[in-house]
Design a protein around this motif. Structure first.
Motif, short mmCIF file in Angstrom:
data_model
loop_
_atom_site.label_atom_id
_atom_site.label_comp_id
_atom_site.label_asym_id
_atom_site.label_seq_id
_atom_site.Cartn_x
_atom_site.Cartn_y
_atom_site.Cartn_z
N GLY A 109 0.81 -1.21 0.00
CA GLY A 109 0.00 0.00 0.00
C GLY A 109 0.85 1.26 0.00
N ALA A 110 1.93 1.25 0.78
CA ALA A 110 2.82 2.41 0.82
C ALA A 110 3.52 2.63 -0.51
CB ALA A 110 3.85 2.22 1.93
N LEU A 111 3.91 1.53 -1.15
CA LEU A 111 4.56 1.63 -2.46
C LEU A 111 3.60 2.26 -3.49
CD1 LEU A 111 6.70 -1.13 -4.13
CD2 LEU A 111 4.93 0.05 -5.43
N ILE A 112 2.36 1.78 -3.51
CA ILE A 112 1.38 2.32 -4.45
C ILE A 112 1.15 3.81 -4.20
CG2 ILE A 112 -1.04 2.21 -5.17
CD1 ILE A 112 -0.92 -0.81 -4.49
N ALA A 113 1.04 4.18 -2.92
CA ALA A 113 0.82 5.59 -2.57
C ALA A 113 1.98 6.46 -3.02
CB ALA A 113 0.62 5.73 -1.07
N GLY A 114 3.20 5.97 -2.87
CA GLY A 114 4.36 6.74 -3.30
C GLY A 114 4.35 6.99 -4.80
N ARG A 115 3.99 5.97 -5.57
CA ARG A 115 3.93 6.13 -7.02
C ARG A 115 2.84 7.11 -7.42
NH1 ARG A 115 7.86 4.38 -10.34
NH2 ARG A 115 6.28 4.10 -11.96
N ILE A 116 1.68 6.98 -6.81
CA ILE A 116 0.56 7.86 -7.18
C ILE A 116 0.84 9.30 -6.79
CG2 ILE A 116 -1.85 8.41 -6.58
CD1 ILE A 116 -2.43 5.42 -6.62
N ALA A 117 1.45 9.51 -5.62
CA ALA A 117 1.73 10.88 -5.16
C ALA A 117 2.62 11.62 -6.14
CB ALA A 117 2.38 10.83 -3.78
N ARG A 118 3.59 10.94 -6.72
CA ARG A 118 4.48 11.59 -7.67
C ARG A 118 3.73 12.05 -8.92
NH1 ARG A 118 7.18 8.23 -4.55
NH2 ARG A 118 9.25 8.86 -3.79
N GLY A 119 2.71 11.33 -9.27
CA GLY A 119 1.91 11.72 -10.43
C GLY A 119 1.01 12.92 -10.17
N TYR A 120 0.77 13.22 -8.89
CA TYR A 120 -0.10 14.34 -8.53
C TYR A 120 0.67 15.56 -8.04
CZ TYR A 120 -4.52 11.80 -8.98
OH TYR A 120 -5.62 11.13 -9.48
N ALA A 121 1.98 15.55 -8.13
CA ALA A 121 2.80 16.61 -7.56
C ALA A 121 2.45 17.99 -8.09
CB ALA A 121 4.28 16.32 -7.79
N ASP A 122 2.11 18.09 -9.37
CA ASP A 122 1.82 19.39 -9.97
C ASP A 122 0.33 19.61 -10.23
OD1 ASP A 122 4.56 20.26 -10.17
OD2 ASP A 122 4.80 18.77 -11.77
N ARG A 123 -0.49 18.80 -9.61
CA ARG A 123 -1.93 18.95 -9.74
C ARG A 123 -2.52 19.49 -8.43
NH1 ARG A 123 -4.18 13.45 -12.38
NH2 ARG A 123 -6.13 14.62 -12.11
N PRO A 124 -3.75 19.97 -8.43
CA PRO A 124 -4.33 20.49 -7.19
C PRO A 124 -4.31 19.47 -6.06
CG PRO A 124 -5.67 21.12 -9.07
CD PRO A 124 -4.65 20.15 -9.58
N LEU A 125 -4.06 19.96 -4.86
CA LEU A 125 -4.01 19.09 -3.68
C LEU A 125 -5.29 18.28 -3.55
CD1 LEU A 125 -2.68 18.23 -0.98
CD2 LEU A 125 -3.76 20.25 0.06
N ARG A 126 -6.43 18.90 -3.83
CA ARG A 126 -7.70 18.20 -3.64
C ARG A 126 -7.81 17.00 -4.56
NH1 ARG A 126 -11.77 22.86 -5.99
NH2 ARG A 126 -11.06 22.84 -8.16
N ASP A 127 -7.21 17.05 -5.77
CA ASP A 127 -7.26 15.90 -6.67
C ASP A 127 -6.53 14.71 -6.05
OD1 ASP A 127 -8.56 17.62 -8.34
OD2 ASP A 127 -7.01 17.69 -9.89
N TRP A 128 -5.38 14.99 -5.48
CA TRP A 128 -4.58 13.94 -4.85
C TRP A 128 -5.31 13.36 -3.63
CZ3 TRP A 128 0.15 15.06 -1.29
CH2 TRP A 128 0.75 13.86 -0.90
N LEU A 129 -5.84 14.25 -2.80
CA LEU A 129 -6.54 13.80 -1.60
C LEU A 129 -7.77 12.96 -1.95
CD1 LEU A 129 -6.39 16.98 0.68
CD2 LEU A 129 -4.96 14.93 0.81
#
Length: 237
Positions: free
Chosen positions: A78-98
Motif C-alpha cells: 500500500g505504501a509503495l502504491i501511494a508513493g507512485r501515485i503521489a508523484r503523479g499528482y505533484a503538480d496537480r491540485p491538492l484536492r485531486d490527490w486527496l
C-alpha cells in the motif's frame, strides 16, 4: 551581486490538520477490527506486528507468523502504491490527490467490510481472514505513505509514540514551548475514541460495520476538505 535566497516552503493547507485528526479516529476503528476480530495482528501499527513476529519466532503460544507477515507485506505494498501515485499528482491540485487517495482507501476498507460479513475469529475461514488483513493493511499502508508526504507535524494518523513524547518533552514542565499541544492531544483523543467506538461496534455487530464506517469517514471527511479554497493549490505546495 546579491545572492537570492530560496523562498520558504508554502504552508500546509489549514484544513489538513482537521482532516488528519478525523482520519486518526478511523485508525482506532481499524485497530479494533484487527486486534479484536482478526487475532493478534495489527493492520495499522507495524511496530506491534514486529514485536508479535518476535514472539511467534520464539514459539510463544497464541502468536502465529503468517497473519503478521501478510500484514507487513501488504502494508508495504500500500505504501509503495501511494508513493507512485503521489508523484503523479505533484503538480496537480491538492484536492485531486486527496480525493484519489480517499477513494482508494475507502474502496479497500469497504472491500474488507464486505469480506468480513459473517466472519468470526472462532470459526476458521483462512481465505477471508487473510483477505481482511490484506485489504485493511494495504489501506493503512497507503494512508501512512500519503500522510507522510503531506508533512503535517504531529499528525501521522496511526502512531502516537512520538506524539506522546512531544507532549511531555515540549511541555512547560520540561521548560518547553508546548509546541502543537492542541493537535497532539487531539490525535491521542481521536485514536482513543475511534478505538472505543470500534470495540463497541465489533462487540455488537461484528467486523463489517466499523470497517464500513471507517471508509465513509475517510471519504466524507476528504470531500469536505476538498471544498476548502486552500485545497486548490498544487500538491507540491
Amino acid at each position: 551581486m546579491a545572492i537570492a535566497t530560496p523562498a520558504p516552503p508554502a504552508p500546509a493547507s489549514p484544513i489538513l490538520p482537521w482532516l488528519l485528526l478525523l482520519l486518526s479516529a478511523t485508525t482506532g476503528l481499524v485497530d479494533a477490527v484487527s486486534v479484536l476480530g482478526l487475532g493478534k495482528v495489527f493492520t495499522a501499527n507495524m511496530t506491534g506486528n514486529i514485536v508479535f513476529l518476535g514472539f511467534a519466532a520464539a514459539a510463544t503460544p497464541g502468536f502465529a507468523s503468517p497473519p503478521l507477515v501478510v500484514a507487513l507485506l501488504t502494508f508495504m505494498l500500500g505504501a509503495l502504491i501511494a508513493g507512485r501515485i503521489a508523484r503523479g499528482y505533484a503538480d496537480r491540485p491538492l484536492r485531486d490527490w486527496l480525493l484519489c487517495s480517499a477513494l482508494i482507501e475507502a474502496a479497500l476498507l469497504w472491500g474488507a467490510a464486505i469480506a468480513a460479513i459473517g466472519f468470526r475469529i472462532d470459526a476458521p475461514d483462512p481465505l477471508r481472514h487473510f483477505a481482511i488483513i490484506a485489504l485493511t493493511a494495504i489501506a493503512m499502508g497507503y494512508r501512512n505513505a500519503t500522510v507522510r508526504q503531506l508533512k503535517v507535524p504531529d499528525l501521522t494518523t496511526t502512531v502516537l509514540t512520538l506524539t506522546i513524547t512531544g507532549i511531555a518533552a515540549d511541555s512547560s514542565l520540561a521548560g518547553g514551548p508546548n509546541t502543537n499541544w492542541g493537535r497532539r492531544i487531539g490525535a491521542v483523543v481521536a485514536i482513543l475514541l475511534g478505538a472505543m467506538l470500534g470495540a463497541l461496534l465489533v462487540g455488537a455487530f461484528g467486523l463489517g460495520p466499523p470497517l464500513a464506517l471507517a471508509g465513509a469517514i475517510v471519504l466524507g471527511g476528504t470531500l469536505a476538505c476538498a471544498r476548502h479554497p486552500s485545497a486548490k493549490r498544487t500538491a507540491r505546495g
